[in-house]
Each structure stands twice: as structure tokens, then as C-alpha cells.
Motif scaffolding. Sequence first.
Motif, PDB file in Angstrom:
ATOM      1  N   LEU A  53       1.094  -1.201   0.369  1.00 40.81           N
ATOM      2  CA  LEU A  53       0.278   0.059   0.611  1.00 40.81           C
ATOM      3  C   LEU A  53       0.834   1.196   0.144  1.00 40.81           C
ATOM      4  CD1 LEU A  53      -2.607  -1.128   2.489  1.00 40.81           C
ATOM      5  CD2 LEU A  53      -2.947  -0.970  -0.368  1.00 40.81           C
ATOM      6  N   ASP A  89       4.049   2.129  -1.475  1.00 38.60           N
ATOM      7  CA  ASP A  89       3.864   1.600  -2.214  1.00 38.60           C
ATOM      8  C   ASP A  89       3.262   2.447  -4.013  1.00 38.60           C
ATOM      9  OD1 ASP A  89       6.708   0.628  -1.835  1.00 38.60           O
ATOM     10  OD2 ASP A  89       6.536  -0.682  -2.698  1.00 38.60           O
ATOM     11  N   LEU A  90       2.290   2.062  -3.288  1.00 39.19           N
ATOM     12  CA  LEU A  90       0.625   2.758  -4.499  1.00 39.19           C
ATOM     13  C   LEU A  90       0.995   4.286  -4.858  1.00 39.19           C
ATOM     14  CD1 LEU A  90      -1.907   0.172  -3.402  1.00 39.19           C
ATOM     15  CD2 LEU A  90      -0.477   0.237  -5.521  1.00 39.19           C
ATOM     16  N   ASP A  91       0.704   4.838  -6.012  1.00 40.98           N
ATOM     17  CA  ASP A  91       0.967   6.148  -6.109  1.00 40.98           C
ATOM     18  C   ASP A  91      -0.552   6.952  -5.626  1.00 40.98           C
ATOM     19  OD1 ASP A  91       3.676   6.614  -6.048  1.00 40.98           O
ATOM     20  OD2 ASP A  91       3.741   5.902  -8.220  1.00 40.98           O
ATOM     21  N   LEU A 148      -5.385   6.376  -1.683  1.00 43.35           N
ATOM     22  CA  LEU A 148      -6.735   4.849  -1.722  1.00 43.35           C
ATOM     23  C   LEU A 148      -7.883   4.976  -0.935  1.00 43.35           C
ATOM     24  CD1 LEU A 148      -3.358   3.528   0.528  1.00 43.35           C
ATOM     25  CD2 LEU A 148      -4.577   2.397  -1.042  1.00 43.35           C
ATOM     26  N   ARG A 188      -3.955   0.753   5.597  1.00 45.16           N
ATOM     27  CA  ARG A 188      -3.653   2.208   4.525  1.00 45.16           C
ATOM     28  C   ARG A 188      -3.707   3.468   5.891  1.00 45.16           C
ATOM     29  NH1 ARG A 188      -9.270   2.694   3.931  1.00 45.16           N
ATOM     30  NH2 ARG A 188      -9.921   0.290   4.547  1.00 45.16           N
TER      31      ARG A 188
END
Length: 203
Positions: free
Chosen positions: A25, A27-29, A32, A50
Motif C-alpha cells: 500500500l 508503494d501505491l501512487d 486510497l 492504509r
Amino acid sequence: MAVSALLPSDRLRADGEDDDHVRLLADLDAPLPPILVHRSTMRVIDGMHRLRGAQLRGKKEVDVEFFDGEPEDAFALAVKLNVAHGLPLSLADRTAAATRIVASRPQWSDRRIAANTGLAASTVSAIRRRSTTQGEQSNTRMGRDGRIRPLHATEGRLRASQIIAAHPDASLREIAQRAGIATATAKDVRDRIRLGQDPVAPR
């Protein structure tokens, strides 16, 4: 909302959050979903992975949504949401959650707790039988639709007959609601009383 203002959720997972999922999570761009927070306690209901992901990225603030309600209702909601999406709860975690909900919300039906925890209703029933609070549980259950029903039809019919005797002008809807029975059952009880019959239908 400041990350520092949030408290960790009630422990849903015996092993805590999954570090690999947290890193994924982090590393997500893509943005969220907001973290769900119990307003009165500022405790996270849904979104611990998160939150930890945001902390790993060094974020000081996160988007949140608030839930207003009792702490035990917040816990039940946390279980339901974590069963429905995200990293699934283990069978042991769901069983532990069901045990807690049975103790804190004994009036909830087995089916309602099963829907919350992702367990079979028969499993919840077995948990209830093993519960140390079994002797303190009420004679009614609240279903998934929020309606309260008696565990035994006989008790509901007898309760309805008492309500009719005390309040002969009460509507069928009122009788049914107060006795925890269906409106059709309330009508049958009233009709039987008017005919001088036992309010409990013979089997």
C-alpha cells in the motif's frame, strides 16, 4: 486528519497487520479510500494497513470518515468491513470476533453475527452454546433486518396476548412490534382470543 491523532483499531488480527501488505500500500501512487474512524474514541475501525502505509511514506495527514456509535458496534462494523474487502481475516480471527460479538450483543441473531463475521450461522450457534454468558442471554434475537423476534413462538404469542389484554385498542403493528412477532401472527393471536381460543395455536 493528523496521523498522530488516530489510535490503532481493536485487535482484529491475532498476528497484527501484515508487513508485506503495508509495504504494498505504501508503494501505491493511486489515492486510497478514506480510513474509517470511531469519532468518540478516534480509534481506527477500518484502514489500519492504509494508516501504516501512510506512516511508512512519511505522511502526516490522511483522509478519514467518521462513525458515530457505541464501541462494540464499531468493533462489529470493523469485522464486517475486514471480512468484505482488503486483506481477509483468518478463520481464527473471525471466530474470536464472533465470540466477542456474541458476548457483547447477545440479542443479535446467529445469522446476523454470521453475516458480520463471514462464518456459518451454525458455527455462531455453536459459539453461543459454548459462551460463558449463555445464562444471561435474552429470549429474543435481533435479525439482520433490525427486527427483534422471540426465540420461541409460544413466548411471542403469550406476550402478544398480554399486550392485547392490557391494550385492547392497540394496532396489529404495535402488538407485533412490542411482542417481537410478525404482524400476521399478532392478527392470529387476536382472532383466537376473540373466539375464546388459546392464543397459542396447537401443533
